[in-house]
Design a protein around this motif. Structure first.
Motif, mmCIF file in Angstrom:
data_model
loop_
_atom_site.group_PDB
_atom_site.id
_atom_site.type_symbol
_atom_site.label_atom_id
_atom_site.label_comp_id
_atom_site.label_asym_id
_atom_site.label_seq_id
_atom_site.Cartn_x
_atom_site.Cartn_y
_atom_site.Cartn_z
ATOM 1 N N GLU A 89 54.202 37.471 63.344
ATOM 2 C CA GLU A 89 54.476 36.004 62.191
ATOM 3 C C GLU A 89 54.573 36.938 61.285
ATOM 4 O O GLU A 89 54.313 37.741 60.993
ATOM 5 N N LEU A 90 56.024 35.999 60.209
ATOM 6 C CA LEU A 90 56.592 36.317 58.923
ATOM 7 C C LEU A 90 56.364 36.309 57.988
ATOM 8 O O LEU A 90 56.604 34.904 57.889
ATOM 9 N N VAL A 91 55.927 35.680 57.067
ATOM 10 C CA VAL A 91 55.324 34.844 55.982
ATOM 11 C C VAL A 91 56.347 35.915 55.085
ATOM 12 O O VAL A 91 56.183 36.546 54.198
ATOM 13 N N ASN A 95 55.928 31.167 51.373
ATOM 14 C CA ASN A 95 55.600 30.779 52.698
ATOM 15 C C ASN A 95 56.128 30.075 53.627
ATOM 16 O O ASN A 95 55.479 29.627 53.934
ATOM 17 N N LYS A 96 57.612 30.399 53.663
ATOM 18 C CA LYS A 96 57.709 29.913 55.045
ATOM 19 C C LYS A 96 57.372 31.508 55.882
ATOM 20 O O LYS A 96 57.032 32.349 55.427
ATOM 21 N N VAL A 361 60.895 32.812 42.399
ATOM 22 C CA VAL A 361 59.409 32.035 42.976
ATOM 23 C C VAL A 361 58.257 32.432 42.717
ATOM 24 O O VAL A 361 58.029 33.422 42.565
ATOM 25 N N GLY A 362 57.619 31.692 41.678
ATOM 26 C CA GLY A 362 56.489 31.777 40.865
ATOM 27 C C GLY A 362 57.307 33.129 39.544
ATOM 28 O O GLY A 362 58.548 33.010 38.816
ATOM 29 N N ASN A 363 56.433 33.900 39.842
ATOM 30 C CA ASN A 363 57.276 35.336 39.012
ATOM 31 C C ASN A 363 57.624 36.741 39.644
ATOM 32 O O ASN A 363 57.947 37.745 39.356
#
Length: 413
Positions: A89-91, A95-96, A361-363
């Protein structure tokens, strides 16, 4: 993570997350490796170990779309890939999650999908062999950096949301600003005679009806006045006191606020330029820019050059930046299309062999490799590589790119 300064703005601290595979943290190894210090296998991939069992993770992209190829070992000797069940799994940032199953092929396990760019993600690996289960987790980042909101403001970073836009096909032409025919007048005497007084001079601002000269008629010997037919500036003066009027113009008056731009349209473009099309005009100095439209296309071609003359209207306010006789550049929007996804052209930077923008995304900021369609000075159509609704950096993107380049981060597997 290692902190760097963003460009010349020393107040901005960036945490640069290095290129693919440069900050590995396998749980089974029990310690964080410094950038680039992870163990490499015979195929230059990342080695993951658990006891006498090991995997070598590679991304193969020689002549094919990037794909995972994993080699398996026991006691550092290759074993048949069919003896191992593997999943990954690649996060990604935001968070995709991309999931991969593997099947044996030749001497490796091959992933069942394309490893999309950027190769920047948190990796989770599960393997089973000989009745034993193994798990690893590590980080593999590239083109990613973290900036505090305060540092982003100090560095002038600005973001927009990627979405639909109107993209135009442009034709660029050079032209010249001129006073319109309605904005220019020649002042002539009604009757021949002797000029006895003059009240106008070059550069003088006059109003309609203002007395410019007095003439003694040669026929009646009566004196009559000559007045300004329009308001404007005297741009020509052709007589002095004591001269006779004759047929010549005594003065020429031009209204500097009554302007248009003239463009010579070459035959290859003549069929595409139409009345009403939007035009962006820019002075050669780059200090003046204005949006306008084509107001007329003179249908008669110049005999020598075979060009047509296109007139572009300039509003009264344009007189502050554009003056008669100035050269200008015009971008004619000869065709327009609404596209579902576009980004500001100024936001696009180079990263490796790609044209990219930096998603936020965020900071955290990270590259997004773009598949590009039509491009104009303002907008660039995006055909792939970016999700609609993504926030991306429009101003200050070059500072992020420069800092990543300075770090020496590489695309490494």
């Amino acid at each position: 993570m290692t902190k760097y300064l963003l460009g010349a703005a020393s107040v901005i601290a960036l945490t640069l997350l290095a290129a693919c595979g440069d900050t590995a943290t396998p749980e089974k190894e029990g310690a964080k490796a410094a950038a680039g210090e992870y163990e490499r296998g015979p195929h230059r991939g990342r080695m993951l170990r658990d006891g006498n069992f090991a995997l070598e993770i590679t991304i193969f992209e020689d002549g094919v779309e990037p794909e995972f190829r994993v080699y398996v070992y026991r006691d550092d000797k290759p074993i048949k890939p069919g003896e191992v069940q593997l999943s990954m799994e690649l996060v990604r940032l935001g968070n995709k999650i991309d999931k991969f199953a593997f099947a044996p092929q030749e001497d490796f396990l091959r992933g069942n999908g394309v490893v999309a760019e950027p190769h920047s993600f948190d990796v989770r690996v599960q393997a089973s062999e000989g009745g034993r289960n193994h798990k690893w987790a590590y980080q593999s980042y590239e083109g990613r950096t973290t900036i505090t909101p305060e540092a982003a403001r100090a560095g002038g970073l600005k973001v927009e949301t990627a979405g639909a836009a109107t993209v135009s096909d442009l034709i660029d032409m050079g032209g010249r600003v001129e006073v319109t025919p309605e904005g220019r007048a020649e002042v002539r005497a009604r009757l021949p005679g002797l000029i006895v007084s003059l009240n106008g001079k070059i550069g003088q601002r006059v109003t309609r009806g203002q007395v410019l000269a007095r003439v003694e008629s040669s026929h009646s010997l009566q004196t009559y006045t000559i007045t300004a037919p329009i308001s404007g500036t005297i741009v020509e003066k052709n007589v002095n006191v004591g001269d006779t009027t004759g047929d010549r113009a005594l003065f020429a008056i031009a209204d500097p606020t009554n302007l248009h731009a003239e463009f010579f349209v070459y035959p290859r473009d003549a069929e595409r330029v139409r009345v009403g099309q939007p035009v962006t005009l820019k002075s050669l100095s780059g200090e003046g820019t204005i949006q306008s439209v084509v107001e007329a296309v003179v249908p008669t071609a110049d005999v020598a050059s075979q060009t047509l003359l296109a007139h572009v209207h300039l509003p009264t306010s344009a007189a502050n930046a554009f003056r008669p006789g100035m050269a200008v550049e015009g971008s004619f929007a000869v065709a327009q299309a609404n596209v579902p996804l576009a980004v500001r052209t100024k936001a696009i930077q180079r990263f490796r062999d790609f044209e990219v923008v930096f998603a936020k995304v965020g900071n955290t900021y990270e590259v997004r490799m773009l598949e590009i369609g039509r491009r104009t000075p303002e907008w660039t159509e995006v055909l792939g590589g970016l999700e609609p609704g993504t926030q991306y950096v429009t101003d200050g993107a070059f500072l992020i790119r420069a800092d990543i380049d300075k770090s020496g981060a590489s695309h490494d597997h």
